[in-house]
Design a protein around this motif. Structure first.
Motif, PDB file in Angstrom:
ATOM      1  N   GLN A  11       0.834  -1.214   0.000  1.00  0.00           N
ATOM      2  CA  GLN A  11       0.000   0.000   0.000  1.00  0.00           C
ATOM      3  C   GLN A  11       0.867   1.262   0.000  1.00  0.00           C
ATOM      4  N   GLN A  12       1.987   1.216   0.739  1.00  0.00           N
ATOM      5  CA  GLN A  12       2.892   2.370   0.759  1.00  0.00           C
ATOM      6  C   GLN A  12       3.497   2.611  -0.621  1.00  0.00           C
ATOM      7  N   PHE A  13       3.787   1.518  -1.357  1.00  0.00           N
ATOM      8  CA  PHE A  13       4.377   1.681  -2.685  1.00  0.00           C
ATOM      9  C   PHE A  13       3.391   2.348  -3.639  1.00  0.00           C
ATOM     10  N   TRP A  14       2.145   1.803  -3.686  1.00  0.00           N
ATOM     11  CA  TRP A  14       1.175   2.313  -4.655  1.00  0.00           C
ATOM     12  C   TRP A  14       0.646   3.705  -4.293  1.00  0.00           C
ATOM     13  N   SER A  15       0.526   4.002  -2.976  1.00  0.00           N
ATOM     14  CA  SER A  15      -0.084   5.275  -2.576  1.00  0.00           C
ATOM     15  C   SER A  15       0.930   6.364  -2.261  1.00  0.00           C
ATOM     16  N   LEU A  16       2.171   5.970  -2.012  1.00  0.00           N
ATOM     17  CA  LEU A  16       3.163   6.958  -1.581  1.00  0.00           C
ATOM     18  C   LEU A  16       4.374   7.006  -2.517  1.00  0.00           C
TER      19      LEU A  16
ATOM     20  N   PRO B  85       3.524   7.585  -6.693  1.00  0.00           N
ATOM     21  CA  PRO B  85       3.168   8.967  -7.105  1.00  0.00           C
ATOM     22  C   PRO B  85       4.308   9.962  -6.910  1.00  0.00           C
ATOM     23  N   LEU B  86       5.136   9.761  -5.856  1.00  0.00           N
ATOM     24  CA  LEU B  86       6.191  10.733  -5.565  1.00  0.00           C
ATOM     25  C   LEU B  86       7.438  10.552  -6.436  1.00  0.00           C
ATOM     26  N   ILE B  87       7.591   9.401  -7.076  1.00  0.00           N
ATOM     27  CA  ILE B  87       8.745   9.233  -7.982  1.00  0.00           C
ATOM     28  C   ILE B  87       8.286   9.248  -9.441  1.00  0.00           C
TER      29      ILE B  87
ATOM     30  N   MET C 149      10.254   8.848 -13.081  1.00  0.00           N
ATOM     31  CA  MET C 149       9.932   7.729 -13.973  1.00  0.00           C
ATOM     32  C   MET C 149       9.569   8.241 -15.370  1.00  0.00           C
ATOM     33  N   LYS C 150       8.861   9.372 -15.406  1.00  0.00           N
ATOM     34  CA  LYS C 150       8.471   9.960 -16.687  1.00  0.00           C
ATOM     35  C   LYS C 150       9.702  10.390 -17.483  1.00  0.00           C
ATOM     36  N   VAL C 151      10.640  11.029 -16.809  1.00  0.00           N
ATOM     37  CA  VAL C 151      11.887  11.427 -17.476  1.00  0.00           C
ATOM     38  C   VAL C 151      12.647  10.193 -17.965  1.00  0.00           C
TER      39      VAL C 151
ATOM     40  N   LEU D 280      -2.707  10.237 -11.589  1.00  0.00           N
ATOM     41  CA  LEU D 280      -2.075   9.729 -10.379  1.00  0.00           C
ATOM     42  C   LEU D 280      -2.280  10.670  -9.207  1.00  0.00           C
ATOM     43  N   ALA D 281      -2.188  12.021  -9.511  1.00  0.00           N
ATOM     44  CA  ALA D 281      -2.393  12.992  -8.435  1.00  0.00           C
ATOM     45  C   ALA D 281      -3.840  12.946  -7.949  1.00  0.00           C
TER      46      ALA D 281
END
Length: 297
Positions: A202-207, A210-212, A216-218, A296-297
């Motif tokens: 849950q921490q990976f998907w919710s925290l 989104p914060l990295i 990841m897009k770059v 995602l936001a």
């Protein structure tokens, strides 16, 4: 002299060398390549015959270029999915999970990035060798007869065989980028998530994700651009576009037409096609990823 004028002059002096290098080594080759694409030129003489857009007309009726475009986008999709999935798993494993010796794993995963792509290509030619290669030797342990699959000699298997070393060579670099992104997330957020009883998943998907996402897009955009413009080396080292042009990519076909068959005008037209496809793909991907960021936001 006013402070504003001084600041402008200071900035101009520092930007001027970069601008000159950009014009000499980036802008001029692009303009010159576009110019050559309108000529019939062998590259070995000074005579150049202007033929207009004939090279581009020949290009779009050439079945090999369509195979090359398909193979380039096969590598783009395969590398984006493979590298981002594995780099994210490794980055999370060595930062958020209590893995014994995780610093050693960081070094191990990064090793392919300090090896030349040429060396990686030669190495995997041995790995895929039908008679002495590691893969066939390993598969032979489970059969009565020796396995002699021609990984690079089969039209159906060759592109898949090229994909894996391409992924392996790129994981370490993007893993380091994602590790830096994860380590920049304040630990208080994870402590609050722990107090709320959130699991690691849950921490990976919710925290974490989104914060990295910006990093990841770059990374995805960088993989796409480097693949469309730089997949030539590993393809040329391992298969030279064969068998029967089945692993040809646009870069290898450009090299073959320009420096093997001396059709420089046609090769320049392929270069222009690579430039146009890279710009279109990058702009389309930026728009797509921008939408995903909002979701995602």
């Amino acid at each position: 002299m006013s402070p504003r004028l001084k600041r402008t002059g200071f900035i101009t002096i520092f930007l001027l060398p970069t601008f000159i290098f950009f014009c000499l080594f980036t802008l001029y080759p692009i303009v010159k390549g576009i110019q050559i694409s309108f000529f019939d030129w062998s590259g070995r003489t000074k005579e150049m015959d202007f033929i207009g857009i004939q090279n581009f007309l020949d290009l779009f009726s050439d079945p090999i270029i369509w195979t090359a475009i398909k193979n380039d986008y096969f590598l783009v999709v395969g590398k984006v999915l493979g590298i981002m999935l594995l780099a994210t798993i490794f980055a999370v494993s060595v930062t958020r999970l209590k893995v014994v010796g995780r610093n050693i794993f960081r070094v191990i995963f990064f090793i392919p990035n300090v090896i030349s792509v040429v060396v990686i290509g030669v190495l995997f030619r041995f790995v895929y060798n039908p008679n002495l290669g590691f893969i066939n030797s390993f598969l032979s342990l489970f059969t009565e007869n020796p396995v002699q699959i021609s990984w690079l000699g089969s039209e159906n298997l060759a592109m898949w065989s090229l994909l894996w070393p391409s992924i392996w060579a790129g994981i370490g670099f993007y893993m380091i980028l994602l590790i830096a992104a994860i380590l920049s997330i304040p630990t208080e957020l994870y402590e609050a998530a722990d107090l709320d009883g959130a699991t690691q998943s849950q921490q990976f998907w919710s925290l974490t994700l989104p914060l990295i996402w910006e990093q990841m897009k770059v990374s995805i955009l960088h993989i796409v651009m480097t693949t469309l413009n730089g997949s030539f080396i590993i393809v040329w080292i391992m298969t030279e576009g064969g068998p029967d042009n089945s692993t040809q990519v646009m870069g290898s076909y450009l090299y073959q037409m320009g420096f093997r068959q001396y059709h420089m005008g046609y090769a320049a037209a392929i270069g222009v096609l690579i430039l146009v496809l890279s710009l279109i793909t990058t702009m389309a991907l930026q728009k797509l990823l921008s939408k995903n960021t909002t979701e995602l936001a």
